[in-house]
Enzyme design. Structure first.
Site, mmCIF file in Angstrom:
data_model
loop_
_atom_site.group_PDB
_atom_site.id
_atom_site.type_symbol
_atom_site.label_atom_id
_atom_site.label_comp_id
_atom_site.label_asym_id
_atom_site.label_seq_id
_atom_site.Cartn_x
_atom_site.Cartn_y
_atom_site.Cartn_z
ATOM 1 N N HIS A 80 0.858 -1.191 0.000
ATOM 2 C CA HIS A 80 0.000 0.000 0.000
ATOM 3 C C HIS A 80 0.896 1.244 0.000
ATOM 4 O O HIS A 80 1.963 1.240 0.616
ATOM 5 C CB HIS A 80 -0.913 0.001 1.237
ATOM 6 C CG HIS A 80 -1.951 1.078 1.180
ATOM 7 N ND1 HIS A 80 -1.671 2.371 1.531
ATOM 8 C CD2 HIS A 80 -3.241 1.059 0.775
ATOM 9 C CE1 HIS A 80 -2.767 3.108 1.344
ATOM 10 N NE2 HIS A 80 -3.731 2.334 0.899
ATOM 11 N N GLU A 95 -3.753 2.139 -7.351
ATOM 12 C CA GLU A 95 -4.160 3.269 -6.529
ATOM 13 C C GLU A 95 -3.219 4.437 -6.768
ATOM 14 O O GLU A 95 -2.141 4.498 -6.161
ATOM 15 C CB GLU A 95 -4.105 2.892 -5.047
ATOM 16 C CG GLU A 95 -4.949 1.709 -4.685
ATOM 17 C CD GLU A 95 -5.263 1.685 -3.195
ATOM 18 O OE1 GLU A 95 -6.435 1.853 -2.854
ATOM 19 O OE2 GLU A 95 -4.335 1.555 -2.380
HETATM 20 C C1 PEP Z 1 -6.714 3.490 0.146
HETATM 21 O O1 PEP Z 1 -5.976 3.964 0.970
HETATM 22 O O2 PEP Z 1 -6.537 2.315 -0.230
HETATM 23 C C2 PEP Z 1 -7.793 4.323 -0.404
HETATM 24 C C3 PEP Z 1 -8.214 4.060 -1.589
HETATM 25 O O3 PEP Z 1 -8.267 5.343 0.384
HETATM 26 P P1 PEP Z 1 -9.497 6.371 0.045
HETATM 27 O O4 PEP Z 1 -10.611 5.529 -0.520
HETATM 28 O O5 PEP Z 1 -9.849 6.972 1.350
HETATM 29 O O6 PEP Z 1 -8.962 7.333 -0.967
#
Ligand code: PEP
Length: 240
Positions: free
Chosen positions: A92, A161
């Site tokens: 992450h 992400e």
């Molecule tokens: C995450 O940290 O995996 C994430 C997607 O956070 P958020 O949905 O709060 O942007």
């Protein structure tokens, strides 16, 4: 075959045991047994016991590359498995940036997670500067190549992400998500690797993002903390 609609919630360092218990009870009273398999919650390790005896799939947010030894403060995938976890996040962006985890370490962690019988959710993403300087694909490629070295794509779930969209007001546009996800699916070739998108996913944008063919579901931070928004995101996927 219809695509997956995975709804994975990363609680990060949130919720005390009572809040976790309340969430689990309320969630289970609202979700069907059939839908339950689409979900996974990633609580802190200290909340793991709250999930025992329930059918909700859950996973670790982080785990070490070794299963025992002199590694103060770490926890192991072996113990997560023992406690009933099915999945574990690895790489992450908060682990990469705040805890300096590099691709080499993440590779060892991923292999250990698989060896212990858990499914890794391998997270990748570029920073804002990297995107603005045109390095997005190079960064993602090195994260995948080095982080998943020697790991077959069919053994993992990948979560894209973009760092600039996590916990900010800025969700990635459908165009960006479609482009990056299409490119990752090509890299995965024949492997049917599920691909999650994460970064400010909310009930308001989930439907549009899920329309993208290469999106098999979401990794959700903030909106996974409330039963209503978490379930609503799943409903948006079902409506498609
Ligand atoms: C995450 O940290 O995996 C994430 C997607 O956070 P958020 O949905 O709060 O942007």
């Amino acid at each position: 075959v219809s695509k997956k609609r995975l709804c994975f919630g990363n609680w990060k360092l949130n919720k005390n045991p009572k809040e976790a218990k309340d969430f689990i009870q309320s969630f289970l009273s609202k979700v069907s047994d059939e839908d339950l398999r689409d979900f996974c919650i990633f609580p802190t390790d200290l909340l793991a016991h709250q999930f025992s005896g329930f059918e909700i799939p859950w996973g670790g947010q982080n785990s070490y590359s070794e299963n025992s030894g002199a590694y103060t403060g770490e926890s192991s995938p072996e113990t997560l498995k023992f406690l009933g976890a099915d999945y574990c996040l690895v790489g992450h962006s908060e682990r990469r940036s705040f805890f300096n985890e590099d691709n080499e370490l993440l590779n060892k962690k991923t292999k250990n997670i698989i060896e212990q019988g858990l499914k890794p959710v391998f997270c990748i993403g570029e920073s804002l500067t990297e995107r603005e300087e045109g390095h997005t694909k190079a960064i993602l490629q090195s994260q995948l190549q080095e982080g998943l070295k020697g790991v077959p794509f069919e053994k993992v779930i990948i979560a894209y992400e973009p760092v600039w969209a996590i916990g900010t007001g800025k969700a990635a546009t459908s165009e960006i998500v479609a482009e990056v996800h299409g490119w990752i699916k090509d890299l995965c070739g024949e492997a049917k690797t599920p691909l999650l998108y994460g970064g400010r996913v909310k009930p308001e944008n989930a439907g549009e993002l899920y329309e993208i063919e290469e999106v098999d579901g979401f990794l959700i931070g903030g909106a996974s903390l409330k039963v209503e928004s978490f379930l609503e995101i799943h409903n948006k996927m079902k409506e498609q």
